[in-house]
Scaffold this motif. Structure first.
Motif, PDB file in Angstrom:
ATOM      1  N   HIS A  97       0.858  -1.183   0.000  1.00 28.97           N
ATOM      2  CA  HIS A  97       0.000   0.000   0.000  1.00 28.97           C
ATOM      3  C   HIS A  97       0.896   1.234   0.000  1.00 28.97           C
ATOM      4  CE1 HIS A  97       0.649   0.878   4.356  1.00 28.97           C
ATOM      5  NE2 HIS A  97       0.817  -0.440   4.416  1.00 28.97           N
ATOM      6  N   ALA A  98       0.290   2.417  -0.291  1.00 26.71           N
ATOM      7  CA  ALA A  98       1.046   3.668  -0.450  1.00 26.71           C
ATOM      8  C   ALA A  98       0.913   4.529   0.801  1.00 26.71           C
ATOM      9  CB  ALA A  98       0.554   4.436  -1.665  1.00 26.71           C
ATOM     10  N   ILE A  99       2.004   5.212   1.165  1.00 27.24           N
ATOM     11  CA  ILE A  99       2.015   6.200   2.256  1.00 27.24           C
ATOM     12  C   ILE A  99       2.411   7.541   1.644  1.00 27.24           C
ATOM     13  CG2 ILE A  99       3.092   6.881   4.424  1.00 27.24           C
ATOM     14  CD1 ILE A  99       3.514   3.954   5.053  1.00 27.24           C
ATOM     15  N   VAL A 100       1.508   8.579   1.755  1.00 24.75           N
ATOM     16  CA  VAL A 100       1.743   9.904   1.162  1.00 24.75           C
ATOM     17  C   VAL A 100       2.211  10.849   2.259  1.00 24.75           C
ATOM     18  CG1 VAL A 100       0.722  11.797  -0.131  1.00 24.75           C
ATOM     19  CG2 VAL A 100      -0.061   9.453  -0.528  1.00 24.75           C
TER      20      VAL A 100
ATOM     21  N   GLN B 203       6.092  16.839  -2.399  1.00 22.46           N
ATOM     22  CA  GLN B 203       5.345  15.804  -1.685  1.00 22.46           C
ATOM     23  C   GLN B 203       5.828  14.428  -2.156  1.00 22.46           C
ATOM     24  OE1 GLN B 203       1.113  15.321  -2.543  1.00 22.46           O
ATOM     25  NE2 GLN B 203       0.737  15.430  -0.339  1.00 22.46           N
ATOM     26  N   LYS B 204       6.087  13.436  -1.195  1.00 18.86           N
ATOM     27  CA  LYS B 204       6.628  12.110  -1.511  1.00 18.86           C
ATOM     28  C   LYS B 204       5.573  11.047  -1.239  1.00 18.86           C
ATOM     29  CE  LYS B 204      11.402  13.380  -0.352  1.00 18.86           C
ATOM     30  NZ  LYS B 204      12.556  13.078   0.518  1.00 18.86           N
ATOM     31  N   THR B 205       5.480  10.043  -2.188  1.00 16.00           N
ATOM     32  CA  THR B 205       4.601   8.882  -2.021  1.00 16.00           C
ATOM     33  C   THR B 205       5.481   7.641  -1.922  1.00 16.00           C
ATOM     34  OG1 THR B 205       2.887   9.957  -3.345  1.00 16.00           O
ATOM     35  CG2 THR B 205       2.690   7.577  -2.995  1.00 16.00           C
ATOM     36  N   THR B 206       5.419   6.947  -0.768  1.00 11.88           N
ATOM     37  CA  THR B 206       6.253   5.768  -0.506  1.00 11.88           C
ATOM     38  C   THR B 206       5.366   4.534  -0.449  1.00 11.88           C
ATOM     39  OG1 THR B 206       7.731   7.156   0.804  1.00 11.88           O
ATOM     40  CG2 THR B 206       7.967   4.765   1.034  1.00 11.88           C
ATOM     41  N   TYR B 207       5.864   3.383  -1.086  1.00  8.21           N
ATOM     42  CA  TYR B 207       5.109   2.130  -1.113  1.00  8.21           C
ATOM     43  C   TYR B 207       5.776   1.143  -0.160  1.00  8.21           C
ATOM     44  CZ  TYR B 207       3.075   4.201  -5.278  1.00  8.21           C
ATOM     45  OH  TYR B 207       2.440   5.035  -6.143  1.00  8.21           O
TER      46      TYR B 207
ATOM     47  N   ILE C  88       6.376  -9.270  -8.144  1.00  9.26           N
ATOM     48  CA  ILE C  88       6.665  -7.874  -8.473  1.00  9.26           C
ATOM     49  C   ILE C  88       7.438  -7.227  -7.334  1.00  9.26           C
ATOM     50  CG2 ILE C  88       4.589  -7.715  -9.902  1.00  9.26           C
ATOM     51  CD1 ILE C  88       3.314  -6.114  -7.626  1.00  9.26           C
ATOM     52  N   SER C  89       8.205  -6.193  -7.677  1.00 11.90           N
ATOM     53  CA  SER C  89       8.934  -5.435  -6.667  1.00 11.90           C
ATOM     54  C   SER C  89       8.113  -4.228  -6.242  1.00 11.90           C
ATOM     55  CB  SER C  89      10.288  -4.973  -7.231  1.00 11.90           C
ATOM     56  OG  SER C  89      11.048  -6.074  -7.660  1.00 11.90           O
ATOM     57  N   LEU C  90       8.495  -3.643  -5.111  1.00  8.44           N
ATOM     58  CA  LEU C  90       7.838  -2.422  -4.663  1.00  8.44           C
ATOM     59  C   LEU C  90       8.114  -1.302  -5.651  1.00  8.44           C
ATOM     60  CD1 LEU C  90       8.454  -2.265  -0.811  1.00  8.44           C
ATOM     61  CD2 LEU C  90       6.269  -2.469  -1.969  1.00  8.44           C
ATOM     62  N   PRO C  91       7.098  -0.495  -6.029  1.00  5.64           N
ATOM     63  CA  PRO C  91       7.361   0.652  -6.907  1.00  5.64           C
ATOM     64  C   PRO C  91       8.310   1.638  -6.250  1.00  5.64           C
ATOM     65  CG  PRO C  91       5.000   0.171  -6.769  1.00  5.64           C
ATOM     66  CD  PRO C  91       5.672  -0.655  -5.713  1.00  5.64           C
ATOM     67  N   GLU C  92       9.048   2.347  -7.107  1.00  5.25           N
ATOM     68  CA  GLU C  92       9.956   3.359  -6.595  1.00  5.25           C
ATOM     69  C   GLU C  92       9.162   4.484  -5.907  1.00  5.25           C
ATOM     70  OE1 GLU C  92      13.212   3.402  -6.616  1.00  5.25           O
ATOM     71  OE2 GLU C  92      13.461   1.492  -7.687  1.00  5.25           O
ATOM     72  N   GLN C  93       9.838   5.180  -4.990  1.00  8.88           N
ATOM     73  CA  GLN C  93       9.200   6.325  -4.319  1.00  8.88           C
ATOM     74  C   GLN C  93       8.875   7.413  -5.350  1.00  8.88           C
ATOM     75  OE1 GLN C  93      11.563   8.993  -1.759  1.00  8.88           O
ATOM     76  NE2 GLN C  93      10.173   8.406  -0.095  1.00  8.88           N
ATOM     77  N   ARG C  94       7.674   7.988  -5.257  1.00  6.09           N
ATOM     78  CA  ARG C  94       7.220   8.973  -6.225  1.00  6.09           C
ATOM     79  C   ARG C  94       7.237  10.360  -5.585  1.00  6.09           C
ATOM     80  NH1 ARG C  94       1.435   8.211  -8.904  1.00  6.09           N
ATOM     81  NH2 ARG C  94       0.856   8.933  -6.816  1.00  6.09           N
TER      82      ARG C  94
END
Length: 902
Positions: A763-766, A774-778, A790-796
């Motif tokens: 899940h995502a943490i904003v 602003q950073k979105t971390t998975y 699958i791997s965790l998506p990169e931080q957005r």
């Protein structure tokens, strides 16, 4: 030695010159030590050997016998050699359930090289073992330890005729022992007296027994002959004569020790009447002189005449014996003495028309032996190319045993002249039944049936009515075999017409057309009957076939769908073989041992990777024959391990390997598949909500206790805390992996057993907006119940406005809105006042009667006022001006009254 010259020994005496021999074992010879100890040698543990004091080597006249329990029995002899010499001894070592080692320690207490330490099992009676000795002190050790963990006690190791050379020159000659003689001077050994003769100590010749007495070979006295009974003869069928007839014959059992002249003795029954011979065995035809000859290649027979195979067929070569008028040429029979374990020149099995049975032996303890030799096999070419489909041929026989005491029938298999290995044993009476053994290697094979009436060491014949019968023997795909039928074959067009050829691997034969057709995908071909589409057997769930359709395997991947989601698995990290040992077990003597398991789960293109080996005996396998060692390869196998700290040897003893899984049935989350069940209550319940994946296997070995073979289930469970490859465990209630001896169960917990990761597993943490960023971390959901995938998506990172900016915008917008509202409020209040005033005027005017003029606002027109302001039609205006004036001055309609004057 007195006159410093060497003289030959006199008659009746012998000498080894510079050696000594021990050939009398009525008691332990002088100089020998006999020790017994418990095998347990763990540090810090003092084992009591009180229960092993009687487990020693036992002298038994002509030989000395080892112990047969878990204690270690050691026979020792110390000798000082004046020059280099040798030690030779004869031994009989039939059972690999005993460790038998012979070694020599020198002056420095160093044992000799290990190459000659481990004695190999014997195949044909007694064998000789020889070891070179160095000058000086030598201590010889014969050591045995039995570890038969099943109910059957192993057969003891026997040793006799120990001869040592290199000792000091002898000063005397030894007299021949009773039952032997030396007719010439200068003998180095004494000869045995023949049967029906005897000798005393130091004899130069043997004396014949009287007519009413008898003796066995090497006897020191004669015994009275008993009266003949019905237990002293047997019956057999004669070979067919020129007229095609045979008859039932009776023969005295050899050696004949009974007397027909004594009172009450029975006579040999008369021979039966002549009857017509039965037909020849299938694949043979009857010649003019009533003998049976094999049909030539390309033809078949049912036992009468040979018939050529029709076009599109080929002979199914093999051997099928069901008529027993003569012993087939590739079979032989003999008798192994149960007393001194020497082979006798006797017939152990006799033909009896429609069966062959065990004849009367010299003693009820004798082994009646029948051996069939097959030089090799000619399986279909597709089987030869397939390294995984192990069936090369099969042997099936129908037998029956009739016993009154503890008789045993052994079926043994030998390969390339190697030691016969018992593959099945039947105790006591067994009704008429069939047994099939699968042959998995193309080699020269020997099949042996051995029958022993009793193990009690009683001389004489009491249980001759206890017999074993063989009704038929059928061997398939035998080289140099004959055909009883022709089977359809694949056709190949050639100049000589259509000829038979082999289908490619994984192809079946169409019975009608003779064409080869490939098996459908995910099916395997029944190699021993590749006819028709029905020969292609579908693979089980979660498996697929290899390229040549010889086996079903799992490539370490699996997809399981349920109502919520689809779980995908990848077990590649668990493809390598793993091992585990059950808890320690103990025999009645306190010997500690383990059941050791080796498992290979999946992958490797279906190749079996688990290997279990028997390292008890030194097989001394010739170069290039490593495939024929006592090891088995399977998906799962079991072996009995006695750890090195127990045995005192460098390595642990590995014995009795057993295959638990030869073929994969399927992979599923269901608890039952193809009659195999993996009970959930055997292991702790699964707590993460991920279903267990169960691998189901079967073995090819069919035993009396496991009529359908053994089965194995490996329950693979997701456990994120168990790092790769994870941990294996056995059922709590069945510490040896099985509760019934046939069905084995394992639990394999590993992080690699978790399903592949998907988008639902994170899940995502904003984060808040900092400096316009602003950073979105998975992150994985906890606990993480997946691996790989699958791997965790990169931080957005995204651009954002800070809260100060939006506050200013809000205040400004609020202020502007407030001002606008205030202005609008004032405007509409003023407008409302005017409307109220005008409305009140209209209401007041509306109350006057029609054509009444309202009262004047003032008494008169003030000076300077323009009266025309209040007159509407006094001056001419444009229409637009009139409308404008009208709408601005008169908000409501007004009635205008005019007098007649105006």
């Amino acid at each position: 030695m007195k006159d410093q010259s060497c003289k030959p020994c006199a008659e009746g005496r012998y000498s080894l010159g510079t050696g000594i021999r021990f050939d009398e074992w009525d008691e332990l010879p002088h100089g020998f030590a006999n020790l017994a100890a418990n095998m347990e040698m763990e540090d810090g543990v003092t084992e009591t050997s009180g229960n092993c004091t009687s487990s020693k080597w036992v002298p038994r006249g002509d030989y000395i016998a080892s112990n047969t329990d878990e204690c270690t029995a050691t026979l020792m002899y110390a000798v000082n050699l004046k020059q280099s010499g040798t030690v030779n001894f004869e031994y009989y070592y039939p059972d690999s359930s005993i460790i038998f080692e012979f070694f020599v320690q020198n002056d420095q207490c160093q044992p000799n090289v290990d190459d000659s330490r481990w004695i190999k099992t014997t195949e044909k009676g007694w064998e000789i073992h020889s070891v070179e000795l160095n000058r000086g002190n030598n201590v010889l050790f014969w050591r045995t330890t039995a570890f038969s963990l099943w109910s059957k006690a192993p057969k003891p190791v026997l040793v006799r005729n120990i001869a040592i050379t290199g000792v000091a020159y002898t000063s005397e000659c030894f007299p021949c022992k009773p039952g032997t003689y030396a007719a010439k001077q200068g003998s180095s050994f004494c000869k045995l007296c023949p049967a029906n003769a005897y000798s005393n100590k130091g004899e130069t010749s043997c004396h014949q027994c009287d007519g009413d007495k008898y003796s066995e070979k090497g006897s020191s006295s004669c015994k009275l002959r008993p009266a003949c009974t019905d237990k002293d003869y047997f019956y057999t069928h004669t070979a067919c004569d020129a007229n095609g007839e045979t008859q039932l014959m009776y023969k005295w059992a050899e050696p004949k020790i009974c007397s027909e002249d004594l009172e009450g003795a029975v006579k040999l029954p008369a021979s039966g009447v002549k009857t017509l011979c039965p037909p020849c065995n299938p694949g043979f035809f009857k010649t003019n002189n009533s003998t049976c000859e094999p049909c030539p290649y390309g033809s078949y027979s049912n036992g009468s005449d040979c018939t050529h195979c029709p076009a599109g067929t080929e002979p199914a070569l093999g051997f099928e014996y069901k008529w027993w008028n003569t012993l087939p040429t590739n079979m032989e029979t003999t008798v192994l003495s149960g007393i001194n374990f020497e082979y006798k020149g006797m017939t152990g099995w006799e033909v009896a028309g429609d069966y062959i049975y065990t004849a009367v032996g010299a003693s009820d303890t004798d082994f009646m032996i029948l051996t069939l030799i097959v030089p090799g096999f000619r399986p279909p070419q597709s089987v030869m190319e397939d390294t995984e489909n192990k069936e090369v041929a099969r042997i099936t026989f129908v037998f029956e045993t009739v016993c009154s005491v503890n008789c045993e029938l052994y079926f043994m298999v030998g390969m390339n002249s190697r030691t016969n290995t018992p593959v099945e044993t039947w105790k006591g009476s067994k009704g008429k039944q069939s047994y099939t053994y699968i042959i998995e290697k193309n080699a020269t094979m020997s099949f042996t049936w051995a029958f022993q009436r009793t193990t009690f060491h009683e001389t004489g014949r009491k249980y001759t009515n206890d017999i074993a019968k063989l009704y038929s023997i059928n061997v398939t795909n035998a080289m140099d075999g004959v055909a009883s039928y022709c089977r359809p074959c694949a056709l190949e067009a050639s100049d000589m017409g259509s000829s038979c050829t082999s289908c490619p691997a994984g192809y079946y034969i169409d019975r009608d057309s003779g064409a080869c057709h490939s098996c459908p995908s995910n099916t395997i071909l029944k190699a021993h009957q590749p006819y028709g589409i029905q020969a292609c057997m579908p693979c089980g769930p979660g498996t697929k076939s290899n390229k040549i359709h010889s086996l079903c395997y799992n490539d370490c991947s699996l997809s399981v769908s349920n109502s919520a989601r689809t779980l995908n698995y990848n077990f590649s990290a668990m493809a390598s073989p793993v091992s585990l040992a059950g808890g320690p077990s103990f025999t009645s003597k306190g010997l500690k041992y383990f059941h050791h398991f080796t498992l290979s789960l999946c992958g490797n293109q279906g190749k079996k990777m688990s290997i279990c080996t028997d390292n008890v005996t030194d097989l001394r396998i010739p170069e290039g024959e490593s495939d024929f060692s006592k090891s088995i390869t399977a998906y799962a196998c079991q072996v009995v391990i006695i750890p090195p700290e127990v045995t005192g040897y460098k390595a642990g003893v590995s014995s009795q390997p057993v295959s638990l899984a030869d073929r994969l049935i399927g992979v599923t989350t269901d608890m039952t598949l193809d009659g195999i069940t993996s009970p959930a209550e055997l292991f702790p319940p699964e707590s993460l909500g991920i279903p267990d994946v169960i691998f189901f296997y079967r073995s090819n070995d069919v035993t009396q206790s496991c009529s359908s073979g053994r089965s194995t289930t490996i329950r693979v469970r997701c456990n994120p805390l168990k790092t790769v490859p994870g941990s294996l465990s056995l059922p709590n209630t069945c510490s040896d992996g099985t509760c019934d001896g046939c069905n084995f169960h394992f639990l394999w917990e590993s992080a690699a057993a978790c399903p592949l990761c998907s988008t639902t597993d994170y899940h995502a943490i904003v984060s808040s907006c900092v400096a316009g960023i602003q950073k979105t971390t998975y992150v994985w959901r906890e606990p993480k119940l997946c691996s790989g995938g699958i791997s965790l998506p990169e931080q957005r990172v995204t651009i954002c406005k800070t809260i100060d900016f939006w506050l200013k915008v809000g205040i400004s917008a609020g202020t502007c809105t407030a001002i606008l509202l205030t202005v609008l409020t004032c405007y509409f209040w003023k407008k409302n006042q005017k409307l109220e005033y005008k409305y009140s005027k209209l209401v007041m005017n509306a109350t006057l009667k029609d054509c009444d003029l309202p009262a004047a606002d003032s008494c008169a027109i003030m000076e300077g006022e323009d009266v025309e302001d209040d007159l509407i039609f006094t001056s001419k205006k444009s229409l637009f001006g009139k409308i404008k004036s009208f709408t601005s001055k008169i908000p409501a309609p007004v009635t205008v009254c005019l007098s007649e004057d105006s």
